[in-house]
Motif scaffolding. Structure first.
Motif, PDB file in Angstrom:
ATOM      1  N   PHE A 142       0.820  -1.213   0.000  1.00 25.61           N
ATOM      2  CA  PHE A 142       0.000   0.000   0.000  1.00 25.61           C
ATOM      3  C   PHE A 142       0.854   1.263   0.000  1.00 25.61           C
ATOM      4  O   PHE A 142       0.597   2.197  -0.756  1.00 25.61           O
ATOM      5  N   TYR A 143       1.873   1.306   0.838  1.00 21.75           N
ATOM      6  CA  TYR A 143       2.667   2.521   0.976  1.00 21.75           C
ATOM      7  C   TYR A 143       3.453   2.835  -0.290  1.00 21.75           C
ATOM      8  O   TYR A 143       3.616   4.006  -0.646  1.00 21.75           O
ATOM      9  N   GLU A 144       3.930   1.821  -0.998  1.00 20.80           N
ATOM     10  CA  GLU A 144       4.638   2.061  -2.246  1.00 20.80           C
ATOM     11  C   GLU A 144       3.695   2.640  -3.298  1.00 20.80           C
ATOM     12  O   GLU A 144       4.047   3.561  -4.043  1.00 20.80           O
ATOM     13  N   LYS A 145       2.490   2.115  -3.363  1.00 17.62           N
ATOM     14  CA  LYS A 145       1.506   2.612  -4.329  1.00 17.62           C
ATOM     15  C   LYS A 145       1.133   4.062  -4.025  1.00 17.62           C
ATOM     16  O   LYS A 145       1.018   4.888  -4.938  1.00 17.62           O
ATOM     17  N   VAL A 146       0.942   4.365  -2.755  1.00 18.42           N
ATOM     18  CA  VAL A 146       0.564   5.720  -2.364  1.00 18.42           C
ATOM     19  C   VAL A 146       1.695   6.693  -2.673  1.00 18.42           C
ATOM     20  O   VAL A 146       1.448   7.817  -3.129  1.00 18.42           O
ATOM     21  N   THR A 147       2.925   6.277  -2.455  1.00 19.62           N
ATOM     22  CA  THR A 147       4.064   7.139  -2.751  1.00 19.62           C
ATOM     23  C   THR A 147       4.122   7.481  -4.238  1.00 19.62           C
ATOM     24  O   THR A 147       4.346   8.635  -4.609  1.00 19.62           O
ATOM     25  N   VAL A 148       3.899   6.493  -5.085  1.00 20.30           N
ATOM     26  CA  VAL A 148       3.902   6.734  -6.524  1.00 20.30           C
ATOM     27  C   VAL A 148       2.757   7.656  -6.917  1.00 20.30           C
ATOM     28  O   VAL A 148       2.945   8.604  -7.693  1.00 20.30           O
ATOM     29  N   LEU A 149       1.572   7.413  -6.389  1.00 18.19           N
ATOM     30  CA  LEU A 149       0.419   8.251  -6.727  1.00 18.19           C
ATOM     31  C   LEU A 149       0.624   9.698  -6.277  1.00 18.19           C
ATOM     32  O   LEU A 149       0.266  10.647  -6.994  1.00 18.19           O
ATOM     33  N   GLU A 150       1.187   9.886  -5.085  1.00 17.86           N
ATOM     34  CA  GLU A 150       1.419  11.241  -4.587  1.00 17.86           C
ATOM     35  C   GLU A 150       2.457  11.970  -5.436  1.00 17.86           C
ATOM     36  O   GLU A 150       2.319  13.161  -5.699  1.00 17.86           O
ATOM     37  N   SER A 151       3.500  11.272  -5.868  1.00 20.75           N
ATOM     38  CA  SER A 151       4.507  11.932  -6.698  1.00 20.75           C
ATOM     39  C   SER A 151       3.921  12.305  -8.058  1.00 20.75           C
ATOM     40  O   SER A 151       4.229  13.375  -8.601  1.00 20.75           O
ATOM     41  N   GLU A 152       3.071  11.442  -8.617  1.00 21.38           N
ATOM     42  CA  GLU A 152       2.414  11.777  -9.883  1.00 21.38           C
ATOM     43  C   GLU A 152       1.479  12.968  -9.717  1.00 21.38           C
ATOM     44  O   GLU A 152       1.403  13.838 -10.590  1.00 21.38           O
ATOM     45  N   LYS A 153       0.775  13.019  -8.596  1.00 21.87           N
ATOM     46  CA  LYS A 153      -0.139  14.129  -8.339  1.00 21.87           C
ATOM     47  C   LYS A 153       0.628  15.444  -8.218  1.00 21.87           C
ATOM     48  O   LYS A 153       0.231  16.465  -8.784  1.00 21.87           O
ATOM     49  N   ARG A 154       1.757  15.431  -7.489  1.00 24.40           N
ATOM     50  CA  ARG A 154       2.544  16.649  -7.342  1.00 24.40           C
ATOM     51  C   ARG A 154       3.156  17.083  -8.672  1.00 24.40           C
ATOM     52  O   ARG A 154       3.249  18.280  -8.943  1.00 24.40           O
ATOM     53  N   ALA A 155       3.568  16.120  -9.480  1.00 23.29           N
ATOM     54  CA  ALA A 155       4.118  16.462 -10.795  1.00 23.29           C
ATOM     55  C   ALA A 155       3.041  17.101 -11.663  1.00 23.29           C
ATOM     56  O   ALA A 155       3.306  18.062 -12.393  1.00 23.29           O
ATOM     57  N   TRP A 156       1.832  16.590 -11.593  1.00 23.77           N
ATOM     58  CA  TRP A 156       0.726  17.155 -12.380  1.00 23.77           C
ATOM     59  C   TRP A 156       0.386  18.553 -11.897  1.00 23.77           C
ATOM     60  O   TRP A 156       0.150  19.457 -12.694  1.00 23.77           O
ATOM     61  N   GLU A 157       0.367  18.759 -10.569  1.00 20.52           N
ATOM     62  CA  GLU A 157      -0.023  20.061 -10.036  1.00 20.52           C
ATOM     63  C   GLU A 157       0.959  21.153 -10.417  1.00 20.52           C
ATOM     64  O   GLU A 157       0.576  22.319 -10.481  1.00 20.52           O
ATOM     65  N   THR A 158       2.212  20.809 -10.654  1.00 23.13           N
ATOM     66  CA  THR A 158       3.196  21.820 -11.018  1.00 23.13           C
ATOM     67  C   THR A 158       3.362  21.965 -12.526  1.00 23.13           C
ATOM     68  O   THR A 158       4.148  22.793 -12.973  1.00 23.13           O
TER      69      THR A 158
END
Length: 69
Positions: free
Chosen positions: A30-46
């Motif tokens: 779970f934690y690995e998946k969440v880390t990837v999703l959060e990094s993708e979200k931050r990349a999209w937001e910027t």
């Protein structure tokens, strides 16, 4: 402390349930998946596309900033 035994049982049960949930999340990755999703979200937001979308969704933003000055 009439019900101290009950409180201790409830606390121990809650701790056991919490530990089981944590072990499940670690075991399933779970934690690995969440880390990837959060990094993708931050990349999209910027990204420029996301900034343009924010500008388009709030056309009064610059107008409000000018009124404050």
């Amino acid at each position: 402390m009439r019900f101290l035994g009950w409180y201790l049982k409830i606390a121990a049960g809650g701790a056991a349930i919490g530990a089981a949930m944590e072990l499940f999340m670690i075991h399933t990755g779970f934690y690995e998946k969440v880390t990837v999703l959060e990094s993708e979200k931050r990349a999209w937001e910027t990204s420029p596309e996301a900034q343009a979308m924010r500008e388009a969704l709030n056309p009064w933003r610059k107008h409000d900033d000018q009124e404050k000055r």
